[in-house]
Design a protein around this motif. Structure first.
Motif, mmCIF file in Angstrom:
data_model
loop_
_atom_site.group_PDB
_atom_site.id
_atom_site.type_symbol
_atom_site.label_atom_id
_atom_site.label_comp_id
_atom_site.label_asym_id
_atom_site.label_seq_id
_atom_site.Cartn_x
_atom_site.Cartn_y
_atom_site.Cartn_z
ATOM 1 N N GLY A 287 15.461 -8.447 -8.175
ATOM 2 C CA GLY A 287 13.990 -8.633 -8.265
ATOM 3 C C GLY A 287 13.320 -7.667 -7.322
ATOM 4 N N TYR A 288 13.961 -7.077 -6.233
ATOM 5 C CA TYR A 288 13.432 -6.357 -5.204
ATOM 6 C C TYR A 288 12.729 -5.231 -6.020
ATOM 7 N N ALA A 289 13.152 -4.766 -6.817
ATOM 8 C CA ALA A 289 12.680 -3.550 -7.543
ATOM 9 C C ALA A 289 11.145 -3.495 -7.725
ATOM 10 N N THR A 290 10.754 -4.973 -8.213
ATOM 11 C CA THR A 290 9.395 -5.085 -8.788
ATOM 12 C C THR A 290 8.733 -5.994 -7.562
ATOM 13 N N HIS A 291 9.338 -5.954 -6.486
ATOM 14 C CA HIS A 291 8.734 -7.025 -5.147
ATOM 15 C C HIS A 291 7.152 -6.462 -4.830
ATOM 16 N N LYS A 292 6.525 -7.318 -4.583
ATOM 17 C CA LYS A 292 4.996 -6.944 -4.068
ATOM 18 C C LYS A 292 5.050 -6.008 -2.946
ATOM 19 N N ASP A 293 6.119 -6.240 -2.183
ATOM 20 C CA ASP A 293 6.196 -5.457 -0.779
ATOM 21 C C ASP A 293 6.451 -3.884 -1.042
ATOM 22 N N ARG A 294 6.838 -3.440 -2.184
ATOM 23 C CA ARG A 294 7.073 -2.004 -2.642
ATOM 24 C C ARG A 294 5.852 -1.364 -2.231
ATOM 25 N N ILE A 295 6.323 -0.042 -1.782
ATOM 26 C CA ILE A 295 4.866 0.830 -1.244
ATOM 27 C C ILE A 295 4.990 1.772 -2.451
ATOM 28 N N LEU A 296 3.840 1.791 -3.052
ATOM 29 C CA LEU A 296 4.050 2.895 -4.444
ATOM 30 C C LEU A 296 2.973 4.086 -4.169
ATOM 31 N N LYS A 297 2.200 4.164 -3.054
ATOM 32 C CA LYS A 297 1.533 5.310 -2.758
ATOM 33 C C LYS A 297 2.047 6.046 -1.638
ATOM 34 N N PRO A 298 1.878 7.351 -1.408
ATOM 35 C CA PRO A 298 2.262 8.092 -0.129
ATOM 36 C C PRO A 298 1.126 7.634 1.037
ATOM 37 N N MET A 299 1.654 7.844 2.129
ATOM 38 C CA MET A 299 0.649 7.374 3.333
ATOM 39 C C MET A 299 1.004 8.328 4.532
ATOM 40 N N ILE A 300 0.082 8.636 5.096
ATOM 41 C CA ILE A 300 0.139 9.540 6.387
ATOM 42 C C ILE A 300 -0.665 8.900 7.592
ATOM 43 N N ARG A 301 -0.198 9.250 8.612
ATOM 44 C CA ARG A 301 -1.038 8.906 9.883
ATOM 45 C C ARG A 301 -0.762 9.909 10.770
ATOM 46 N N SER A 302 -1.630 10.204 11.913
ATOM 47 C CA SER A 302 -1.251 11.430 12.899
ATOM 48 C C SER A 302 -0.548 10.654 14.075
ATOM 49 N N SER A 303 -0.548 9.469 14.227
ATOM 50 C CA SER A 303 0.131 8.881 15.255
ATOM 51 C C SER A 303 0.589 7.604 14.945
ATOM 52 N N ILE A 304 1.811 6.990 15.522
ATOM 53 C CA ILE A 304 2.347 5.671 14.886
ATOM 54 C C ILE A 304 1.347 4.751 15.480
ATOM 55 N N HIS A 305 0.509 4.828 16.328
ATOM 56 C CA HIS A 305 -0.688 3.541 16.545
ATOM 57 C C HIS A 305 -1.545 3.688 15.807
ATOM 58 N N GLU A 306 -1.952 4.778 14.881
ATOM 59 C CA GLU A 306 -2.978 4.547 13.815
ATOM 60 C C GLU A 306 -2.659 3.861 12.516
ATOM 61 N N PRO A 307 -3.720 3.361 11.878
ATOM 62 C CA PRO A 307 -3.317 2.593 10.663
ATOM 63 C C PRO A 307 -2.872 3.708 9.654
ATOM 64 N N TRP A 308 -2.115 3.302 8.627
ATOM 65 C CA TRP A 308 -1.869 4.127 7.365
ATOM 66 C C TRP A 308 -2.829 4.673 6.684
ATOM 67 N N LYS A 309 -2.869 5.813 6.090
ATOM 68 C CA LYS A 309 -3.915 6.221 5.214
ATOM 69 C C LYS A 309 -3.455 6.698 3.728
ATOM 70 N N GLU A 310 -3.676 5.946 2.793
ATOM 71 C CA GLU A 310 -3.244 6.047 1.421
ATOM 72 C C GLU A 310 -3.558 7.464 1.016
ATOM 73 N N VAL A 311 -2.742 8.434 0.614
ATOM 74 C CA VAL A 311 -3.115 9.878 0.067
ATOM 75 C C VAL A 311 -2.316 10.171 -1.227
#
Ligand code: SF4
Ligand code: SF4
Ligand code: SF4
Ligand code: FES
Length: 945
Positions: A287-311
């Motif tokens: 069931g993990y394969a369809t779990h809501k926690d899965r991240i399906l879009k790439p994300m970037i951030r310039s520092s680990i203290h910043e929020p993720w940005k979906e790209v």
């Protein structure tokens, strides 16, 4: 695409080589002696009606539906329990038989709910089928009498229901639990009309001994035991055969689908690793394969203290590539590297190491096998010439003695554990070398002949002591050694092990094991017939892991237990593709096929094929990457499918290393713990969404087949290809089969492997080449791969990790059946019902001395760090040793483990840590901070969504 139906021959195949000829319904049939008449009929396409018989189980003969007539014999014997005999003439379709069968079916149906149209098994029910086969049109007895149709339903198991009213008491479930799984969780309680299937002492499935392997569900001919998904989704419409993505057993399953929804995973009877069996993880925990926690879009951030940005993928890949290029321009070519995953396919792993070697231009590639079975690779290649186990799993059926060292097959490799238990119930002898009383020491109908409860860290001493007894008591197989091994090296070794300091009596001071047990076990191993060794991480994850593997290899050579069925040296691999990731060149010193990067000929071969100049210097191993990151010379990392923060030892050091990176790219299904330090997150793809191959612990290469489209848009191999292209090193594959073709072209042990062959044969075990076009089930037959088998001296050197007044106990770690590794997948399934948290097992005396009661929160502390978790008081533990699992990040057992590692391979010493255990009120400070950080990450991820 249609649903794959495997034929049920009714009874298991006979192994006899003698053939018997008989006549069935006028047709001559030739089958092996011992075959049932039912199976013989099926061989010629004549299906005799049946309910209590299935070919996964021995015949039972209770339903009386399969009766036949045999010329010259009285009565109507059951065809499932009657073996063939030369010259007999059998009739399966006489008028008398038809009437008897109809009568039998009438009785069954008169006591069965008539809700076929709304039943979850409608269209998948043998009772329904048989009613049709025997031509049942009426039930003369009516439905009004006393019956079972109002009995209740047990829904306690998260994955399947037990609907008692539909039970026909055919006993298939009880027999499956006994014969296939070996758990003996089910009985038939009551008598006659009152007979009912009962888990344990008439308790709900969930609280019984049941381990939710699914064998009973598989065996049940009705909807009595049925997957909940059949109620929720409906009956499947089509299926594909694929391979489990959990452990190194490599079970194959039919993924049965309805539309693009996975209804159930049904173990594949033709699967050569599992032979139709499964465990709770592969069977139900997908069931993990369809779990809501899965991240399906790439994300970037310039520092680990910043929020993720979906790209977009393009932007994420371009950002990662530009960062890696910037780092290399500033800090040098070797300032970046990557980690391949033993969870990913061979093809994906191959591409990651190719990217690092081809695009990064260095050999800074390593794999999670570093932290589990790297000593196996080293030890077995030194002694035998191949970095892999010697047997196939079928081999255990020919073993007379089974020696299990540092492995817990019933939890870690459950399907193989069941196969092993079956052989033990048939009479094979068992020796266990393990500090804990693992289940195999004493479990229903299996009891170890010898249990050697050694102190953690003394494997080399105990295995060398076994060798001492074999040599000094004249139990060496001299013919074998003279023929197949280097005789001079053997003599040197024999002299070494014969020294008094290696005797069981002398080593007792380190091992704590009664010398009489060691002597008895050694005699049994050397003289008990075919003797096979199975070992796990309890051997490898030590500062002398490689030495123990060598000691084990010596033992098998000295007794001639190598090179045929029933014997051998068998590492039980942890993850689904540990063998494959090592084969694919994931180590910093080896190109695919275990060839050293410094070998000019090998490099030239790859350079020509890959069209790029390769570095001839070995790269950094995982721990060295972290050291270099802390030192400021290693700045960028690509991690595919691994949660190194959770899985690697000495968490504080790992987090310091990860925190020092300027670009960390994590590719995974979930925002894992390592991703807390990442700058680029690339969504990973589950095994259900991609094509490829895994290689299991038997060296068996098996297909992984795409049963649904990638939810994140791309398979992992496609993403690696994009990143490589952005780095300026283009790869061009249209399908993973082309990657396998390249692997076959460049790797001598794989030259005969292709997807076409895998589709034809189901699987092959490497080496698969001109000499062995259909693969090699058992290795070293008629001689070792390296030429002469090499005996090596195994001096016991105590680990530097010592107990003392501050840390008087030894901690050892392991896994539990329902959870897997760092739990990223299984924690996201209903398997948490069995193991919601990690606990600390402690002996009653050690607990009492510390004022600890069962269930108390305790603080577990080593010189590396501390954590807190609940205590379970357990007589499975010896005094002085405590044990925990590492499946939950909030516990992080690796905060405790130290930086000591195997002398040859740097495999961490997870299995020996000096600790103190004391009562505690709750979580430690870092656990509270961790909770905050995880909450934060989740919040940031949710915000990004
Ligand atoms: S699921 Fe497995 S262990 Fe549980 S009762 Fe069925 S066969 Fe036995
Ligand atoms: S639960 Fe199913 S397999 Fe078990 S006795 Fe009843 S009908 Fe047979
Ligand atoms: S034994 Fe291993 S491979 Fe088989 S189903 Fe269980 S986890 Fe999967
Ligand atoms: S199938 Fe033979 S007696 Fe039931």
């Amino acid at each position: 695409m249609s649903l794959i139906h495997e034929i049920d021959y009714g009874t298991p195949a006979s192994k006899s080589e003698k053939l018997v000829t008989l006549t069935i319904d006028g047709m001559k049939v030739q089958v092996p002696e011992g075959t049932s008449i039912m199976r013989a009929a099926m061989e010629v396409g004549n299906q005799i009606p049946k309910l209590c018989a299935t070919d996964m189980l021995d015949a039972f003969g209770s339903c009386r539906l399969c009766l036949v007539e045999i010329e010259g014999r009285n009565g109507t014997p059951a065809s499932c329990t009657t073996p063939v005999a030369d010259g007999i003439v059998v009739k399966t379709q006489t008028e008398r038989l038809k009437q008897i069968r109809k009568g039998v079916m009438e009785l069954y149906i008169s006591d069965h709910p008539l809700d076929c149209l709304t039943c979850s098994a409608n269209g998948d029910c043998e009772l329904q089928d048989m009613a049709g086969v025997v031509g049942l049109r009426e039930v003369r007895y009516g439905y009004e009498g006393e019956n079972h149709t109002k009995l209740g339903k047990d829904e306690s198991n998260p994955y399947f229901t037990y609907e008692q009213s539909k039970c026909i008491v055919c006993n298939r479930c009880v027999r499956a639990c006994e014969e296939v799984q070996g758990t003996f969780a089910l009985t038939i309680s009551g008598r006659g009309f009152g007979s009912r299937v009962s888990p344990g002492m008439d308790e709900p499935f969930l609280s019984s001994e049941c381990v939710s392997c699914g064998a009973c569900v598989q065996a049940c001919p009705t909807a009595t035991l049925n997957e909940k998904a059949m109620y929720e989704i409906g009956t499947p419409e089509h299926s594909l055969v694929t391979t489990c993505a959990y452990c190194g057993v490599g079970c194959t399953f039919k993924a049965e689908m309805r539309g693009d929804e996975l209804v159930r995973m049904v173990p594949f009877k033709d699967g050569k690793a599992n032979r139709g069996h499964s465990c709770v993880k592969g069977r139900f925990a997908y069931g993990y394969a369809t779990h809501k926690d899965r991240i399906l879009k790439p994300m970037i951030r310039s520092s680990i203290h910043e929020p993720w940005k979906e790209v977009s993928y393009e932007e994420a890949i371009a950002y990662a590539a530009s960062e890696f290029k910037r780092i290399q321009a500033k800090y040098g070519r070797r300032a970046v590297g990557g980690i391949t995953s033993s969870r990913c396919t061979n093809e994906e792993t191959y591409l990651v190491q190719k990217l690092i070697r081809g695009a990064f231009g260095n050999n800074n590639v390593d794999t999670c096998a570093r932290v589990c079975h790297s000593p196996t690779g080293y030890g077995l290649s030194q002694t035998y010439g191949t970095s892999a186990g010697t047997q196939d799993f079928d081999s255990v059926e020919d073993s007379d003695v089974i020696l299990v060292i540092g492995a817990n097959p019933t939890d870690g490799h459950p399907v193989f554990g069941s196969r092993m238990k079956k052989r033990l119930r048939e009479g094979a002898k068992l020796i266990i070398v393990d500090p804990r009383k693992i289940d195999l020491v004493r479990t229903p109908h299996v009891e170890a002949d010898y249990h050697l409860p050694l102190r953690p860290g003394t494997n080399v001493a105990i295995v060398t002591a076994l060798a001492h007894v074999i040599v000094t008591e004249g139990l060496v197989n001299e013919d074998f050694v003279r023929t197949y091994c280097d005789w001079e090296e053997f003599q040197e070794w024999a002299e070494f092990v014969a020294e008094e300091r290696h005797s069981p009596e002398a080593v007792q001071q380190y091992t704590g094991v009664d010398p009489a047990l060691v002597r008895g076990a050694a005699r049994l191993y050397a003289t008990g017939g075919n003797a096979a060794i199975y070992y796990g991480l309890g051997v490898t994850e030590h500062s002398q892991g490689s030495t123990t593997v060598i000691a084990i290899a010596n033992l098998a050579m000295a007794t001639g237990n190598i090179g045929r069925n029933g014997v051998g040296v068998n590492p039980l691999r942890g993850q689904n593709n540990v063998q494959g990731s090592c084969d694919m060149g994931s180590f910093p010193h080896e190109l695919p096929g275990y060839r050293h990067v410094a070998e000019d000929d090998t490099r030239v071969l790859f350079e020509r094929d890959w069209g790029v100049k390769l570095d001839d210097e070995p790269g950094l191993r995982i721990p060295n990457m972290f050291d270099a990151a802390v030192d400021g010379t290693f700045k960028g990392m690509y991690v595919q499918g691994e949660d190194i923060l959770q899985s690697d030892p000495d968490t504080r050091h790992v987090s310091a290393g990860l925190g020092a990176l300027e670009c960390l790219v994590v590719q995974d299904l979930f925002l894992n713990e390592t991703a807390n330090y990442a700058h680029v997150f690339l969504p990973g793809c589950s095994f259900l969404e991609k094509d490829g191959t895994f290689t299991n612990a038997e060296r068996r290469i098996q297909r992984v087949r795409k049963v649904m489209a990638p939810k994140n848009g791309y398979a992992d191999w496609e993403v690696t290809m994009m990143l490589s292209k952005a780095l300026g090193y283009e790869m061009d594959y249209q399908h993973p089969s082309e990657i396998m073709d390249e692997i076959a072209r460049l790797t001598p042990t794989f030259t005969g492997v292709s997807y076409k062959k895998l589709d034809e044969l189901g699987s092959v075990q490497w080496p698969c080449n001109e000499k062995a076009p259909e693969g090699t089930p058992v290795m070293h037959i008629g001689g070792f791969v390296r030429g002469k088998g090499k005996f090596m001296l195994t001096e016991y050197v105590a680990t530097d990790e010592r107990t003392g007044p501050r840390f008087p106990l030894l901690l050892t770690t392991g896994r539990i059946l329902s959870q897997y590794n760092v739990g990223a997948q299984t924690r996201r399934t209903a398997n948490v019902a069995w193991h919601p948290e990690d606990v600390l097992e402690i002996h009653p005396h050690d607990a009492e001395n510390r004022g600890i009661r069962d269930g108390d929160f305790v603080r577990l502390e080593s010189r590396a760090g501390s954590t807190s978790l609940k205590a379970v008081i357990s007589e499975r533990m010896p005094t002085g040793v405590v044990y925990t699992t590492f499946h939950h990040p909030i516990t992080q057992a690796n905060v405790i483990t130290t930086d000591f590692s195997d002398w040859a391979t740097n495999c961490p010493e997870y299995k020996v840590t000096a600790v103190q255990v004391s009562p505690s009120n709750g979580p430690t400070q870092w656990q509270e901070e961790y909770e905050k950080l995880s909450r934060n990450s989740r919040r940031i991820a949710e915000a990004a969504e």
